[in-house]
Enzyme design. Structure first.
Site, PDB file in Angstrom:
ATOM      1  N   HIS A   8      15.706  30.911 -39.282  1.00  0.00           N
ATOM      2  CA  HIS A   8      16.506  29.961 -40.469  1.00  0.00           C
ATOM      3  C   HIS A   8      15.600  28.779 -40.221  1.00  0.00           C
ATOM      4  O   HIS A   8      15.574  27.711 -38.836  1.00  0.00           O
ATOM      5  CB  HIS A   8      17.633  29.353 -40.324  1.00  0.00           C
ATOM      6  CG  HIS A   8      18.460  28.816 -41.426  1.00  0.00           C
ATOM      7  ND1 HIS A   8      18.988  27.186 -41.113  1.00  0.00           N
ATOM      8  CD2 HIS A   8      18.110  28.542 -42.914  1.00  0.00           C
ATOM      9  CE1 HIS A   8      19.312  26.868 -41.767  1.00  0.00           C
ATOM     10  NE2 HIS A   8      18.785  27.369 -42.624  1.00  0.00           N
ATOM     11  N   HIS A  50      13.571  20.275 -45.302  1.00  0.00           N
ATOM     12  CA  HIS A  50      15.133  20.260 -46.066  1.00  0.00           C
ATOM     13  C   HIS A  50      15.797  19.047 -47.084  1.00  0.00           C
ATOM     14  O   HIS A  50      16.383  18.937 -48.550  1.00  0.00           O
ATOM     15  CB  HIS A  50      15.998  20.904 -44.754  1.00  0.00           C
ATOM     16  CG  HIS A  50      17.310  20.638 -45.213  1.00  0.00           C
ATOM     17  ND1 HIS A  50      18.612  20.010 -45.505  1.00  0.00           N
ATOM     18  CD2 HIS A  50      17.834  22.099 -46.290  1.00  0.00           C
ATOM     19  CE1 HIS A  50      19.823  20.812 -45.581  1.00  0.00           C
ATOM     20  NE2 HIS A  50      19.309  21.745 -46.025  1.00  0.00           N
TER      21      HIS A  50
HETATM   22  O1  G3P Z   1      19.169  30.514 -46.249  1.00  0.00           O
HETATM   23  C1  G3P Z   1      19.447  29.694 -46.903  1.00  0.00           C
HETATM   24  C2  G3P Z   1      20.093  28.308 -45.758  1.00  0.00           C
HETATM   25  O2  G3P Z   1      18.734  27.781 -45.249  1.00  0.00           O
HETATM   26  C3  G3P Z   1      20.682  27.066 -47.660  1.00  0.00           C
HETATM   27  O3  G3P Z   1      21.367  25.994 -46.626  1.00  0.00           O
HETATM   28  O4  G3P Z   1      20.688  23.632 -46.638  1.00  0.00           O
HETATM   29  O5  G3P Z   1      20.308  25.391 -45.175  1.00  0.00           O
HETATM   30  O6  G3P Z   1      19.107  25.238 -47.376  1.00  0.00           O
HETATM   31  P1  G3P Z   1      20.127  24.467 -46.302  1.00  0.00           P
HETATM   32 CA    CA Z   2      17.566  26.304 -46.602  1.00  0.00          CA
END
Ligand code: G3P
Ligand code: CA
Length: 268
Positions: A8, A50
């Site tokens: 992630h 992000h």
């Molecule tokens: O993988 C999905 C997740 O990343 C969604 O939340 O806020 O981390 O982009 P966020």
């Molecule tokens: Ca994400």
């Protein structure tokens, strides 16, 4: 079948998120897919960031969508994670490209080159962020870029994710067959989404929502959609995902997830 391990924002628990350094680390620990968020700059480049603004990762005022790539490229987006690096005498000189705002193009090239050299398939889970001033232009640019790589179809090592159903519909129209992941922010949205999304779309609930609403996971599972869960950073969260039979876990700690899978006797 155990779930695919997705890094992630890269190996973002260890290294600043969305930097090349975080993705190189993710590849080194064996991540099978890399997750990234994308935003469009004022001069039309997709960058892996992000937040809407640069405050958290660069300590600067500025909205990503109003800036040009050349200005973003000046910023160090890694120091916030380890502010004392400069003071450490023994710290070797670091390649500054590892710490800069990463373009999606560079990330795609990195995955393509890694696969060619190591002969190991690595996938990308690309999330388009909405709302944004550019609306559907984000998906248009994304499809144009994927097409350059020949990665705009069902066999591509790419899937596109979004909380926005409309954004995913655009991808479906522009690049039919591309794998799509409908992210689910709130349990209460699921019944509406269930009736709207394509039969082959993947569903991406968050682990907190799955914990708070135990019937959500069961309902998604019964719907027959493949499930990808974010952000799975604890052992007990991985267990919940294993019980649910999910096909991908998206984690800030891909190396730890591999360790937990191995401890459960699951093949790596
Ligand atoms: O993988 C999905 C997740 O990343 C969604 O939340 O806020 O981390 O982009 P966020
Ligand atoms: Ca994400």
């Amino acid at each position: 079948m155990r779930p695919q391990v997705v890094a992630h924002r890269g190996a973002s628990a260890a290294i600043a998120e969305h930097t090349l350094g975080a993705y190189v680390e993710a590849l080194n620990v064996g991540a099978e897919a890399l997750e990234c968020d994308v935003r469009l700059t004022a001069d039309g480049h997709l960058v892996c960031v992000h937040d809407r603004t640069l405050k958290r990762v660069a300590g600067k005022r500025g909205v990503v969508s109003t800036m040009e790539l050349a200005d973003l490229a000046e910023l160090d987006v890694a120091k916030w994670k380890n502010p004392w690096t400069d003071l450490a005498d023994e710290e070797p000189d670091r390649d500054e490209r590892l710490d800069r705002v990463l373009t999606l193009r560079t990330l795609l090239e990195t995955v393509r080159d890694y696969t060619a050299v190591h002969g190991r398939r690595v996938e990308l889970a690309i999330e388009t962020k909405h709302p944004t001033r550019y609306g559907g232009l984000v998906e248009k640019r994304l499809v144009e870029l994927l097409r350059e790589f020949g990665w705009d179809g069902p066999d591509a090592p790419v899937r596109v994710m979004s909380f926005s159903f409309t954004a995913l519909q655009r991808i479906e129209r522009l690049a039919p067959g591309t794998r799509l992941v409908q992210l689910v922010e709130h349990s209460r949205n699921w019944s509406l989404l269930r009736s709207a999304i394509g039969a082959d779309w993947i569903v991406g609930p968050g682990i907190k929502e799955l914990r708070q609403h135990p019937r959500l996971g069961e309902s998604i599972r019964r719907s027959g959609h493949e499930i990808h869960v974010w952000t799975v950073n604890k052992e007990r969260d991985l267990d919940l995902c294993l019980d649910l039979g999910v096909s991908a876990v998206i984690s800030d700690k891909p190396a730890a997830v591999f360790g937990w899978l191995a401890a459960r006797g699951l093949p790596l």
